[in-house]
Design a protein around this motif. Structure first.
Motif, PDB file in Angstrom:
ATOM      1  N   ARG A  53       0.857  -1.195   0.000  1.00 48.99           N
ATOM      2  CA  ARG A  53       0.000   0.000   0.000  1.00 48.99           C
ATOM      3  C   ARG A  53       0.886   1.235   0.000  1.00 48.99           C
ATOM      4  N   ARG A  54       0.267   2.355  -0.266  1.00 49.16           N
ATOM      5  CA  ARG A  54       1.002   3.615  -0.208  1.00 49.16           C
ATOM      6  C   ARG A  54       1.459   3.854   1.234  1.00 49.16           C
ATOM      7  N   GLU A  56       1.385   6.339   3.076  1.00 48.54           N
ATOM      8  CA  GLU A  56       0.405   7.121   3.847  1.00 48.54           C
ATOM      9  C   GLU A  56      -0.703   6.241   4.414  1.00 48.54           C
ATOM     10  N   GLN A  57      -0.871   5.061   3.833  1.00 46.89           N
ATOM     11  CA  GLN A  57      -1.950   4.152   4.233  1.00 46.89           C
ATOM     12  C   GLN A  57      -1.485   3.057   5.184  1.00 46.89           C
ATOM     13  N   ILE A  58      -0.232   3.130   5.606  1.00 45.92           N
ATOM     14  CA  ILE A  58       0.305   2.122   6.529  1.00 45.92           C
ATOM     15  C   ILE A  58       0.671   2.820   7.829  1.00 45.92           C
ATOM     16  N   SER A  59      -0.044   2.487   8.890  1.00 42.62           N
ATOM     17  CA  SER A  59       0.256   3.102  10.185  1.00 42.62           C
ATOM     18  C   SER A  59       1.346   2.312  10.905  1.00 42.62           C
ATOM     19  N   ASP A  62      -0.166  -0.696  12.346  1.00 43.58           N
ATOM     20  CA  ASP A  62      -0.273  -1.825  11.415  1.00 43.58           C
ATOM     21  C   ASP A  62       0.988  -2.686  11.462  1.00 43.58           C
ATOM     22  N   SER A 117       1.797   7.474  10.319  1.00 48.49           N
ATOM     23  CA  SER A 117       2.024   6.604   9.163  1.00 48.49           C
ATOM     24  C   SER A 117       3.522   6.462   8.921  1.00 48.49           C
TER      25      SER A 117
END
Length: 151
Positions: A53-54, A56-59, A62, A117
Protein backbone atom coordinates in the motif's frame (compact mmCIF):
# COMPACT_ATOMS: atom_id res chain seq x y z
CA UNK A 1 10.98 0.90 1.46
CA UNK A 2 8.82 4.00 1.22
CA UNK A 3 11.78 5.65 -0.55
CA UNK A 4 12.38 2.97 -3.16
CA UNK A 5 10.91 3.48 -6.63
CA UNK A 6 7.29 2.32 -6.99
CA UNK A 7 7.18 -1.21 -8.36
CA UNK A 8 10.77 -2.01 -7.38
CA UNK A 9 11.35 -4.86 -4.95
CA UNK A 10 14.12 -4.97 -2.36
CA UNK A 11 15.74 -8.32 -1.64
CA UNK A 12 15.69 -9.70 1.87
CA UNK A 13 19.48 -10.08 1.71
CA UNK A 14 19.90 -6.38 0.95
CA UNK A 15 17.49 -5.46 3.76
CA UNK A 16 19.33 -7.71 6.21
CA UNK A 17 22.63 -6.13 5.21
CA UNK A 18 21.24 -2.59 5.41
CA UNK A 19 19.76 -3.07 8.89
CA UNK A 20 22.53 -5.42 10.08
CA UNK A 21 20.04 -8.11 11.05
CA UNK A 22 20.30 -11.88 10.79
CA UNK A 23 18.65 -12.97 7.52
CA UNK A 24 16.52 -15.70 9.17
CA UNK A 25 15.15 -13.27 11.75
CA UNK A 26 14.37 -10.62 9.13
CA UNK A 27 12.71 -13.13 6.80
CA UNK A 28 10.33 -14.13 9.59
CA UNK A 29 9.37 -10.47 10.11
CA UNK A 30 9.02 -9.84 6.37
CA UNK A 31 6.67 -12.82 6.04
CA UNK A 32 4.56 -11.47 8.91
CA UNK A 33 4.34 -8.14 7.05
CA UNK A 34 3.28 -9.97 3.88
CA UNK A 35 0.55 -11.86 5.77
CA UNK A 36 -0.70 -8.52 7.12
CA UNK A 37 -0.76 -7.13 3.56
CA UNK A 38 1.76 -4.42 4.40
CA UNK A 39 4.32 -5.89 2.00
CA UNK A 40 4.05 -8.00 -1.10
CA UNK A 41 6.55 -10.65 -2.05
CA UNK A 42 7.87 -10.55 -5.61
CA UNK A 43 9.49 -13.68 -7.01
CA UNK A 44 12.12 -13.89 -9.71
CA UNK A 45 15.66 -12.65 -10.24
CA UNK A 46 14.70 -9.04 -9.40
CA UNK A 47 12.36 -10.21 -6.65
CA UNK A 48 12.12 -9.29 -3.04
CA UNK A 49 9.65 -7.21 -1.11
CA UNK A 50 7.78 -4.00 -1.75
CA UNK A 51 5.08 -2.03 0.00
CA UNK A 52 1.60 -3.39 -0.67
CA UNK A 53 0.00 0.00 0.00
CA UNK A 54 1.00 3.61 -0.21
CA UNK A 55 3.14 4.68 2.78
CA UNK A 56 0.41 7.12 3.85
CA UNK A 57 -1.95 4.15 4.23
CA UNK A 58 0.31 2.12 6.53
CA UNK A 59 0.26 3.10 10.18
CA UNK A 60 2.95 2.29 12.68
CA UNK A 61 0.28 0.31 14.54
CA UNK A 62 -0.27 -1.83 11.41
CA UNK A 63 3.42 -2.74 11.46
CA UNK A 64 3.54 -3.39 15.21
CA UNK A 65 0.46 -5.62 15.14
CA UNK A 66 1.78 -7.55 12.13
CA UNK A 67 5.02 -8.34 13.92
CA UNK A 68 3.95 -8.54 17.57
CA UNK A 69 0.38 -9.80 17.17
CA UNK A 70 -2.86 -8.35 18.49
CA UNK A 71 -2.70 -9.77 22.01
CA UNK A 72 -2.94 -7.37 24.93
CA UNK A 73 0.42 -6.31 26.29
CA UNK A 74 -0.73 -6.73 29.92
CA UNK A 75 -2.51 -9.88 30.96
CA UNK A 76 -4.28 -9.83 34.30
CA UNK A 77 -3.57 -13.12 36.04
CA UNK A 78 -6.19 -12.51 38.71
CA UNK A 79 -3.71 -12.77 41.56
CA UNK A 80 -5.99 -10.61 43.73
CA UNK A 81 -8.44 -13.50 44.06
CA UNK A 82 -5.90 -15.18 46.36
CA UNK A 83 -5.34 -12.03 48.43
CA UNK A 84 -7.19 -11.37 51.70
CA UNK A 85 -10.78 -10.52 50.82
CA UNK A 86 -10.38 -11.88 47.28
CA UNK A 87 -13.23 -13.62 45.54
CA UNK A 88 -12.37 -16.69 43.42
CA UNK A 89 -15.23 -15.95 40.99
CA UNK A 90 -14.49 -12.22 40.47
CA UNK A 91 -13.42 -10.90 37.05
CA UNK A 92 -10.26 -9.12 38.14
CA UNK A 93 -9.31 -8.29 34.55
CA UNK A 94 -12.29 -5.89 34.62
CA UNK A 95 -12.25 -4.73 38.24
CA UNK A 96 -8.54 -4.58 39.13
CA UNK A 97 -7.22 -1.02 39.13
CA UNK A 98 -3.84 -2.18 37.88
CA UNK A 99 -5.47 -4.03 34.98
CA UNK A 100 -7.62 -0.96 34.16
CA UNK A 101 -4.59 1.32 34.28
CA UNK A 102 -2.56 -0.94 32.03
CA UNK A 103 -5.45 -1.30 29.55
CA UNK A 104 -5.88 2.48 29.42
CA UNK A 105 -2.15 2.90 28.75
CA UNK A 106 -2.30 0.30 25.97
CA UNK A 107 -5.30 1.96 24.31
CA UNK A 108 -3.49 5.32 24.43
CA UNK A 109 -0.32 3.74 22.98
CA UNK A 110 -2.25 2.03 20.17
CA UNK A 111 -4.13 5.24 19.38
CA UNK A 112 -0.88 7.18 19.02
CA UNK A 113 0.68 4.50 16.83
CA UNK A 114 -2.40 4.44 14.60
CA UNK A 115 -2.11 8.20 14.04
CA UNK A 116 1.43 7.95 12.67
CA UNK A 117 2.02 6.60 9.16
CA UNK A 118 5.29 5.31 7.82
CA UNK A 119 5.12 8.20 5.33
CA UNK A 120 5.05 10.61 8.27
CA UNK A 121 8.11 8.98 9.78
CA UNK A 122 9.91 9.15 6.43
CA UNK A 123 9.09 12.87 6.16
CA UNK A 124 10.40 13.51 9.67
CA UNK A 125 13.64 11.69 8.86
CA UNK A 126 14.04 13.70 5.65
CA UNK A 127 13.64 16.98 7.55
CA UNK A 128 16.28 15.94 10.04
CA UNK A 129 18.61 14.20 7.58
CA UNK A 130 18.12 15.70 4.09
CA UNK A 131 20.31 13.10 2.32
CA UNK A 132 18.61 10.10 3.94
CA UNK A 133 16.04 9.46 1.21
CA UNK A 134 18.50 9.35 -1.68
CA UNK A 135 21.18 7.42 0.20
CA UNK A 136 18.73 4.86 1.62
CA UNK A 137 17.05 4.26 -1.75
CA UNK A 138 20.44 3.88 -3.42
CA UNK A 139 21.60 1.32 -0.85
CA UNK A 140 18.35 -0.64 -0.87
CA UNK A 141 18.33 -0.77 -4.66
CA UNK A 142 22.03 -1.75 -4.80
CA UNK A 143 23.10 1.34 -6.70
CA UNK A 144 26.68 2.37 -6.12
CA UNK A 145 27.21 5.90 -4.88
CA UNK A 146 29.52 8.48 -6.47
CA UNK A 147 32.17 7.94 -3.78
CA UNK A 148 32.17 4.20 -4.51
CA UNK A 149 32.77 4.76 -8.26
CA UNK A 150 35.99 6.72 -7.65
CA UNK A 151 37.51 4.07 -5.39
Amino acid sequence: MSWTPVGEAVSSARLAEFYKLPAAYLNKQLQALVRAEILTSVSGPRGGFQLARRPEQISVLDVVLAIEGNDHVFRCEGILKDAPGGAPDADYARTCLISQTMRHAEVTWRTELSRQSIAGIAESIERRFPDAREETARQLMGIRGEREHTA
